[in-house]
Design an enzyme around this catalytic site. Structure first.
Site, PDB file in Angstrom:
ATOM      1  N   LYS B 116       0.821  -1.221   0.000  1.00  0.00           N
ATOM      2  CA  LYS B 116       0.000   0.000   0.000  1.00  0.00           C
ATOM      3  C   LYS B 116       0.848   1.261   0.000  1.00  0.00           C
ATOM      4  CE  LYS B 116      -4.447  -1.450   1.665  1.00  0.00           C
ATOM      5  NZ  LYS B 116      -5.598  -1.023   2.502  1.00  0.00           N
ATOM      6  N   GLU B 200      -2.598   8.479   7.590  1.00  0.00           N
ATOM      7  CA  GLU B 200      -3.288   9.180   6.520  1.00  0.00           C
ATOM      8  C   GLU B 200      -4.402  10.032   7.108  1.00  0.00           C
ATOM      9  OE1 GLU B 200      -3.467   6.657   2.502  1.00  0.00           O
ATOM     10  OE2 GLU B 200      -5.419   6.846   3.498  1.00  0.00           O
ATOM     11  N   HIS B 235     -16.269  -2.981   5.950  1.00  0.00           N
ATOM     12  CA  HIS B 235     -15.347  -2.881   4.812  1.00  0.00           C
ATOM     13  C   HIS B 235     -15.611  -3.931   3.736  1.00  0.00           C
ATOM     14  CE1 HIS B 235     -12.999   0.131   6.939  1.00  0.00           C
ATOM     15  NE2 HIS B 235     -13.124  -0.624   8.012  1.00  0.00           N
ATOM     16  N   ARG B 291      -6.837  -7.334 -10.285  1.00  0.00           N
ATOM     17  CA  ARG B 291      -7.598  -8.557 -10.612  1.00  0.00           C
ATOM     18  C   ARG B 291      -8.995  -8.141 -11.065  1.00  0.00           C
ATOM     19  NH1 ARG B 291     -11.022  -7.725  -6.449  1.00  0.00           N
ATOM     20  NH2 ARG B 291     -10.124  -7.194  -4.422  1.00  0.00           N
TER      21      ARG B 291
END
Lengths: 160, 444, 444, 160
Positions: B116, B200, B235, B291
């Protein structure tokens, strides 16, 4: 109140199917019921007649799920309880000898002891030696030399 | 030339790939665990190989078993589907080494975007907007605190190697930062084997909007528009649609261009998805999925492109079939993930499906590997069907969704159908006015 | 304002209308015979009324029972579907007299187009090409012979009140004309209560191509392109597609204009279909169907218009939703009629459906009222499902059709699936080069 | 070989379903099996739990199809064999008297003879007189006055 109503029979059929039991038999208050888990061939033929050639009816899987995890061919051989079956722990190609020239690791009639290498399964260019997990006498070799095999496929039958 | 495809997956996506192969006249090889012997993907493939016992680690995640299955069946290509090994660079590498065409991006792209922090760095260098935050992982608490002070609270701590919410911590004030930092690190360590986390800026009410991209071996890269994936629980996406009610044609263009810029810098091949957070008219790069997505059908329905066939064609070296020129989405499409789970507690509910009757009629598509009497194994995820509805606009799509859900009959296991049905009557959902908080606040 | 719709039909079309009503938020009333108590159209309607015993004459054809059912349920509109009373002008009249909105054209249009000779006359006056033949019915054999000599053999004799092949005779030479004339008259007498027959030029290898039209109460009339319905057995359509592989955009325009001209002259309202024979680049008016067609889904798939919802809107006085301007069909669609019948002898095969698994995935639609364990009653027609596939072009559509038929599992009754599957491998069908003779000559 | 295998039990269930038999009992070679045709309520409740509110599971119809054409309510009343039930030959609105002021054609306890008018069913503004098709005593009136009725709906029970 029925001794066995439709729902209860369904229950039984489901249990037979889910647990992979080949056959159950119930005797109760003079009632006797037996259910076999194996789906019957005629249904497949029927499926063919309907032109669904290689297509099994979708219920079949659920029923087949009732059968033991071993293949139909396997089931016959299960009958003899004194036989132990060694299955493949990996996917690959079955070889009976380390190389084409040499003798097979074992042949029918050989006595093997736990830990003895009995064949090779080649996968990704690796020669994986498969060892016997019991002591006993080899009475059957299931795959042909060089035959592809899947996980859990029967390799040898050993009389304990 | 690809001629026989091994599908390294199970369930509806395995069946979906088989359908694509059948339409292209390609042979198929299904692999399956002992628990999936009687799955439809096994029934409908030309060949099938049992690769291990029920647990995924020993079957669908076993690279050697799957490669060996390809060897003994003579397959010349592997489609990884989604999940399992789909984003495993090592798997893609080994496949290529064994002379198998991996139907997906290069191992390098997978590896880069799988990290990430590196992905974020790459996006930044490509001029793709990112959330203010740390340059890569923060090693110590004080580093984290310094960054947080600069960008301002609330902040979110994310595992560098992470995904799916694990190793994630939201922190509203400096007082909570230390504990959040330590839990995030230990969770990350446990889940991904690396304790690296980065800091973040945290958005309070964002939307989750992703852009579908496609690259071919000639280096051509196109965007197929966005998917609105804001309706999530824990999520996990539950409802997806395209186009998004929040995105104008101009914003679509901007986000598409940003996505293409990013793909160019990594010379991206095949299908990929760039996930953005969107709030107050601004979009920020979140991550890239290398993907096919679960929700790819909504894009298929509004573009008319069969994305799985496109994946195979592109992997086979053929150019993208997508025409050039100004690209517009046609009509509206929405996907409902039907999970075998309690619609209230979200507890999985495996078992035997006693009734299964799919809706039909105009604008309704069902992707599923389930059927009446199918026994849902407890070992894998709870997705049993995807209901996709299509209409000339969002209103017609919502109406179709309602009647299709009303006529979708699944008995024997609890499903998310009642939840979907309730959401379709919610004024905020109908109005298109929602954020990722929607389900947390949803009363029914 | 329509608020509650009674569906005067059964099976898949009754369900299809219910789906449309549900999407429009309208209440629905199902009517059913005693044999259909457990049909899905009864289950899914808001209300249902048993209108008679199994035989159609005493139930689905009983005008008084159906009107009474509307009265006791407070329905304010009736959708007739296709077949049964759909083209019965008297039924449409009575419905209006009872204050019910008839979802279809006016009784006048139905009556006029129901009389083949009058319809032919009307078409001729509207400047629509017709086959050379007699001006209306021929009363005597010598009249028939005179006409036949002028237009030349082969000729076809058709019942003026007829349809579906009854009262039809093809005659290749004058020697056979007398007997053909007499059988045609007596058949017509028996089937339709009128012995009137007319003489027409007979085409050896025509295609059957029909144009979908739609008119609203403002007098606006549009054409929604053609449907290729050439693949028939015993004058029963088996496979339909749109667009036709034989029709250019220019020819589409010509045929559409002709169809619209005809509709203008009768001030046509709602959905209708003009059937043409097509051979050697020429088209000839055959007849007009004043109702929704079985094969309407292929037009829905290439136009994106929900034709049943459009029917209801238009019947409710709203304008057509079809945009103006140059009209083009998008992609390709094909319908396969799945009948419960022997695929070789075409003998009906009612009974219990023991397995029923519909195909899914991209570009596949199934319209059906059947389900596993459904018992197909022997009293009605043998259509149990319509499989509609859609693709970006005809090649993709054919490939989808093959894999969808392969995965369409129906057990317990014989179906036409194997025949469809075989046709999809026929070079002439694949090449689009066929006539209405195709099935007579088809070997498999 | 089992005395009753899975396929045979399915046969039986189908027969029960298709023939609309409420219950069958088989005794053969010491085996006793009883199946009840009526689908059990719990399945419907289950269907509700799955949020498919007014949606019966699709198999129910097929099973219900097994039942006699009369409604469930009807079945109870069938028990008394000496009762004859007069059903409505048409769809419409049920009236017990020619007009609101006048007396009902028949009331419970009345003796009716074949051909006597016993009620009116209004359809399309037409008053259709319904006659008794037997001689006997009216013991039950099923619909309320002014109630809508469908074809085959029960109107009167008559003791022969």
């Amino acid at each position: 109140m029925a001794i066995l109503n439709f729902k209860e029979i369904l229950e039984l059929i489901d249990i037979v199917a889910e647990r992979g039991i080949a056959e159950i038999e119930i005797e109760q208050a003079g009632t006797k019921l037996r259910i076999q888990g194996k789906p019957s061939a005629p249904q497949v033929i029927h499926s063919y007649m309907n032109g669904q050639r290689d297509m099994p009816m979708p219920a079949l899987p659920a029923l087949a799920a009732s059968g033991p995890v071993l293949s139909a061919k396997a089931q016959e051989d299960e009958t003899d309880a004194s036989l132990h079956v060694i299955t493949s722990p990996i996917v690959g190609t079955f070889y009976r000898s380390p190389n084409p020239e040499s003798e097979p690791f074992v042949t029918i009639g050989d006595h093997v002891s736990k830990g003895k290498v009995i064949c090779i399964v080649e996968a990704m260019k690796l020669m994986n030696e498969i060892e016997s997990d019991v002591d006993g006498e080899i009475v059957k070799v299931f795959p042909q030399n060089g035959q592809p095999i899947e996980y859990g496929e029967k390799l040898f039958a050993v009389r304990l | 030339m690809i001629s026989k495809v091994l599908i390294a997956n199970r369930g509806e996506i395995a069946l979906r790939v088989i359908l694509a192969c059948k339409e292209m006249g390609l042979k198929t090889v299904a692999v399956h665990s002992e628990a999936d012997r009687d799955s439809l993907h096994v029934r409908y493939a030309d060949e099938d190989v049992c690769i291990g016992p029920a647990p995924s680690r020993q079957s669908y995640l076993s690279i050697s078993s799957i490669i060996a299955a390809a060897e003994i069946t003579g397959a010349d290509a592997i489609h990884p589907g989604y999940g399992f090994l789909a984003e495993n660079a090592h798997f893609a590498e080994i496949a290529s080494e064994c002379g198998l065409t991996f139907i997906g991006p290069t191992p390098e792209s997978i590896r880069l975007m799988g990290d990430k922090a590196k992905a974020r760095e790459t996006a930044k260098n490509a001029g793709v907007p990112i959330l203010p935050g740390s340059e890569g992982p923060v090693k110590t608490f004080s580093d984290a605190a310094d960054v947080a002070r600069v960008i301002g609270f609330p902040v979110i701590l994310k595992a560098a190697a992470g995904g799916g919410g694990r190793g994630m911590r939201i922190c509203g004030a400096e007082a909570d930062l230390q504990s959040a930092f330590e839990t995030a690190r230990s969770e990350a360590e446990r889940a991904f084997g690396s304790a690296d986390v980065y800091v973040e800026k945290y958005l309070e009410r964002p939307r989750h909007i992703e852009i579908q991209v496609f690259g071919d071996s000639s280096g051509r890269i196109v965007s197929l528009g966005e998917r609105e994936c804001t309706i999530q629980r824990r999520h996990q996406k539950l409802i997806e649609e395209s186009p998004s009610p929040a995105i104008s044609q101009d914003m679509r263009q901007q986000m598409g261009d940003a996505a293409i810029r990013l793909c160019r810098t990594v010379n991206y091949k095949n299908a990929g998805t760039i996930e953005f957070l969107f709030q107050d008219g601004q979009f920020y790069f979140m991550e890239m999925n290398t993907r096919i997505q679960v929700e790819h059908p909504v894009t298929e329905e509004v573009t008319g492109i069969d994305m799985v066939k496109e994946q195979i064609r592109v992997a086979d070296g053929q150019p993208l079939s997508v025409p050039d020129g100004d690209f517009r989405l046609r009509g509206h499409a929405m996907e409902f993930r039907i999970n075998a789970e309690d619609p209230v507690t979200f507890a999985p509910h495996p078992g035997r499906i006693r009734e299964f009757n799919c809706p039909g009629g105009p604008g309704v598509r069902v992707d599923t590997a389930a059927y009446r009497d199918y026994v849902i194994p407890p070992h894998y995820d709870s997705l049993i069907a995807k209901l996709i509805v299509r209409g000339k606009d969002r209103a017609e799509t919502l109406a179709r969704g309602r009647r299709a859900l009303d006529l979708f009959i699944i008995e024997g296991v609890k499903t998310s159908i009642p939840l979907h049905r309730a959401i379709l009557d919610d004024p905020r959902f109908i109005g298109g006015d929602f954020s990722t908080k929607f389900l947390d606040e949803f009363q029914w």
